[in-house]
Design a protein around this motif. Sequence first.
Motif, PDB file in Angstrom:
ATOM      1  N   HIS A 182       6.539  13.853  -0.218  1.00 57.06           N
ATOM      2  CA  HIS A 182       6.837  12.537  -0.788  1.00 57.06           C
ATOM      3  C   HIS A 182       8.148  11.985  -0.228  1.00 57.06           C
ATOM      4  O   HIS A 182       8.207  10.840   0.224  1.00 57.06           O
ATOM      5  N   ASP A 233       2.327   1.660  -3.504  1.00 51.16           N
ATOM      6  CA  ASP A 233       1.295   2.142  -4.432  1.00 51.16           C
ATOM      7  C   ASP A 233       1.077   3.639  -4.264  1.00 51.16           C
ATOM      8  O   ASP A 233       0.940   4.372  -5.248  1.00 51.16           O
ATOM      9  N   GLU A 234       1.043   4.096  -3.023  1.00 50.41           N
ATOM     10  CA  GLU A 234       0.859   5.525  -2.756  1.00 50.41           C
ATOM     11  C   GLU A 234       2.045   6.335  -3.294  1.00 50.41           C
ATOM     12  O   GLU A 234       1.868   7.391  -3.909  1.00 50.41           O
ATOM     13  N   PRO A 263       0.825  -1.228   0.000  1.00 52.78           N
ATOM     14  CA  PRO A 263       0.000   0.000   0.000  1.00 52.78           C
ATOM     15  C   PRO A 263       0.854   1.271   0.000  1.00 52.78           C
ATOM     16  O   PRO A 263       0.523   2.250  -0.666  1.00 52.78           O
ATOM     17  N   VAL A 264       1.946   1.258   0.736  1.00 51.94           N
ATOM     18  CA  VAL A 264       2.859   2.408   0.766  1.00 51.94           C
ATOM     19  C   VAL A 264       3.476   2.613  -0.609  1.00 51.94           C
ATOM     20  O   VAL A 264       3.531   3.739  -1.126  1.00 51.94           O
ATOM     21  N   TYR A 302       7.881  11.056   3.572  1.00 56.16           N
ATOM     22  CA  TYR A 302       7.101   9.832   3.751  1.00 56.16           C
ATOM     23  C   TYR A 302       7.889   8.615   3.286  1.00 56.16           C
ATOM     24  O   TYR A 302       7.951   7.590   3.980  1.00 56.16           O
ATOM     25  N   HIS A 352       1.862   6.558  -7.012  1.00 55.71           N
ATOM     26  CA  HIS A 352       0.865   7.571  -7.375  1.00 55.71           C
ATOM     27  C   HIS A 352       1.461   8.969  -7.251  1.00 55.71           C
ATOM     28  O   HIS A 352       1.236   9.826  -8.108  1.00 55.71           O
ATOM     29  N   ASP A 353       2.225   9.196  -6.197  1.00 54.38           N
ATOM     30  CA  ASP A 353       2.922  10.479  -6.048  1.00 54.38           C
ATOM     31  C   ASP A 353       3.826  10.749  -7.244  1.00 54.38           C
ATOM     32  O   ASP A 353       3.920  11.885  -7.710  1.00 54.38           O
TER      33      ASP A 353
END
Length: 172
Positions: free
Chosen positions: A141, A88-89, A85-86, A144, A92-93
């Motif tokens: 980004h 994928d995020e 999930p990380v 994170y 997306h960024d």
Amino acid sequence: MTASFEPADRLAAFGNQLVDVHLWLREELARLRSGLDALLSGTGERPRELRAHCLAFCSALTRHHTAEDGGVFPALAEAHPELRPVLDELAHDHVQVEETLVRLQALLDGLPAASAARLGPEEARRVSGELDGLIALVESHFTYEEKKLVGALNALSVPLPEDFALRDLTGR
């Protein structure tokens, strides 16, 4: 006594290399902001130099993200499925960052070529706003990504793309 760097030594440092690349990219982004501020005040780089700097920065950031999407993230997803999930995020960024880079480069490409030319208030607002958005997005980004991935990258035991390393982006 000379130090020997075996492949495992290099692999153990991938998380640290990520931080190094991010630091260099942050520095380049700050230089780009400074160049734009100087241009807007009429004291700085010619628009042509600012465009060239932006192009070089955009290219380096895109190469870094391409290496992550094409090699680093799949390797991490395989080794650490809980990170999907990380990842994928973050991927997306990367799309959002690329879209912002394209808009910023287009705005800078439209600047007058002459060094004495000043930007109109609307042009200045658009270019400055796009750069501010890029800075905020990239900083969020990077922070994170570093928080979530450095430990996993340092533990990775598979080779990652060559262009992930700092020297391949910066020439260092």
